[in-house]
Design an enzyme around this catalytic site. Structure first.
Site, PDB file in Angstrom:
ATOM      1  N   HIS A 235      25.261  44.474  70.567  1.00 43.07           N
ATOM      2  CA  HIS A 235      23.887  44.659  70.631  1.00 43.07           C
ATOM      3  C   HIS A 235      23.106  43.827  69.421  1.00 43.07           C
ATOM      4  O   HIS A 235      23.137  44.187  68.285  1.00 43.07           O
ATOM      5  CB  HIS A 235      23.468  46.144  70.385  1.00 43.07           C
ATOM      6  N   GLN A 236      22.510  42.759  69.730  1.00 47.86           N
ATOM      7  CA  GLN A 236      22.103  41.769  68.974  1.00 47.86           C
ATOM      8  C   GLN A 236      20.610  42.124  68.413  1.00 47.86           C
ATOM      9  O   GLN A 236      19.785  41.457  67.616  1.00 47.86           O
ATOM     10  CB  GLN A 236      22.185  40.328  69.449  1.00 47.86           C
ATOM     11  N   ASP A 237      20.061  43.231  69.060  1.00 47.30           N
ATOM     12  CA  ASP A 237      18.780  43.715  68.404  1.00 47.30           C
ATOM     13  C   ASP A 237      18.638  45.046  68.349  1.00 47.30           C
ATOM     14  O   ASP A 237      17.694  45.647  68.784  1.00 47.30           O
ATOM     15  CB  ASP A 237      17.612  43.196  69.848  1.00 47.30           C
ATOM     16  N   LEU A 238      19.506  45.548  67.634  1.00 42.49           N
ATOM     17  CA  LEU A 238      19.511  46.943  67.197  1.00 42.49           C
ATOM     18  C   LEU A 238      19.040  47.180  65.803  1.00 42.49           C
ATOM     19  O   LEU A 238      19.228  46.617  64.590  1.00 42.49           O
ATOM     20  CB  LEU A 238      21.114  47.321  67.053  1.00 42.49           C
TER      21      LEU A 238
ATOM     22  N   ASN B 147      14.619  50.443  68.292  1.00 47.31           N
ATOM     23  CA  ASN B 147      15.514  50.523  69.429  1.00 47.31           C
ATOM     24  C   ASN B 147      16.782  51.473  69.426  1.00 47.31           C
ATOM     25  O   ASN B 147      17.840  51.203  69.891  1.00 47.31           O
ATOM     26  CB  ASN B 147      16.451  48.921  69.578  1.00 47.31           C
TER      27      ASN B 147
END
Length: 298
Positions: free
Chosen positions: A193-196, A200
């Site tokens: 998950h590169q936008d944690l 989020n």
């Protein structure tokens, strides 16, 4: 047929004017959205039970239906969100919001309903520990449908070598060099998950905190630490020593997730320099990214 929904004006303003990425413009999708929502609600036997919420690219409707209380997420079609349903299905509710139903053709997801409370409601240090713990729980073998970090890295190296007069050259050169050192045979091993980050992650009934809105990538989790550092920039600015503050965030995430802190710092440096190049026309954005970049260097 379900009554037409009313699209919140602030959300419409975020989507309007966007070029297709790659299939439909923001304006065209907004025109279709009320009918799309009505169709999905009818097909899935759902009833709206509250006011809509929204993020940068998606409208979220609280609903009730055969699965009980849930939320219907309708996303403007764009590449980053194309594999969200695959990641959520792989995690199957362990550390992440549970996917109840998906229609990728209509970019529609039915998700378990979580609380409207994120990690900005706790201390930043507690938030870092929570995020690190979630990273450890979300670690899975990469899915074949995902974009690969090993493919992105050479493109970013070329971008850094090209540079920009608005981003310090010493940073772009260092980022290009780091990308060469970070490359490896096992770079694409995990579903990441590169936008944690703090907003989020939402509170839930069945677990204290769950990840949402995955931007899925085949990569390594050290790559995913960066958003924890570039978000909540006001706290870094207010700190007595911004570098110490940001390095503390990095250390807490890595300790909680079991990650290599030096490698996470290197990936964070690369990502913020690339972000600065992408947003070089915004001095405020470049300053924000450069602040993080400086904190990642000794």
């Amino acid at each position: 047929m379900s009554a037409a929904i009313e699209v919140p004006q602030p959300f419409a303003e975020r989507i309007a004017g966007r070029a297709p990425e790659p299939t439909v413009s923001g304006d065209d999708w907004l025109r279709r959205l009320p009918a799309l929502a009505a169709d999905v609600l009818d097909d899935w036997h759902l009833r709206v039970t509250g006011d809509p919420r929204y993020g940068e690219c998606a409208l979220v409707l609280p609903v009730t239906g055969p699965d009980g209380d849930a939320v219907l997420k309708l996303t403007w079609p764009h590449a980053e969100a194309a594999t969200e349903h695959l990641a959520l299905r792989a995690w199957d509710g362990v550390g992440a919001v549970r996917l109840l139903r998906a229609d990728p053709r209509r970019w529609a997801l039915l998700l378990e309903r979580l609380e409207n409370r994120d990690l900005t409601t706790v201390s930043v240090l507690e938030g870092c520990e929570v995020i690190g713990g979630l990273m450890a729980r979300l670690d899975r073998a990469a899915l074949p449908q995902l974009d690969r970090l090993s493919d992105l890295a050479p493109r970013w190296a070329d971008l850094c070598r090209s540079g920009s007069p608005k981003v310090p050259r010493r940073f772009t050169e260092q980022a290009a060099a780091l990308l060469g050192h970070l490359a490896g045979d096992d770079l694409d091993r995990s579903l990441v998950h590169q936008d944690l980050h703090f907003t989020n992650v939402l509170a839930a009934d069945r677990e204290p905190w769950l990840a949402i809105d995955p931007k899925a990538l085949a990569g390594e989790w050290e790559f995913a630490v960066a958003p924890v550092l570039w978000n909540l920039p006001e706290l870094a600015r207010a700190a007595h020593n911004p570098r110490t503050h940001l390095r503390l965030r990095l250390g807490l995430v890595c300790e909680s997730a079991g990650l290599d802190e030096d490698r996470a710092a290197a990936w964070t440096f690369v990502r913020v320099v690339v972000n600065a190049l992408w947003g070089a026309d915004s001095p405020e954005w470049v300053t924000r990214m450069v602040t993080v970049a400086k904190a990642m260097t000794d």
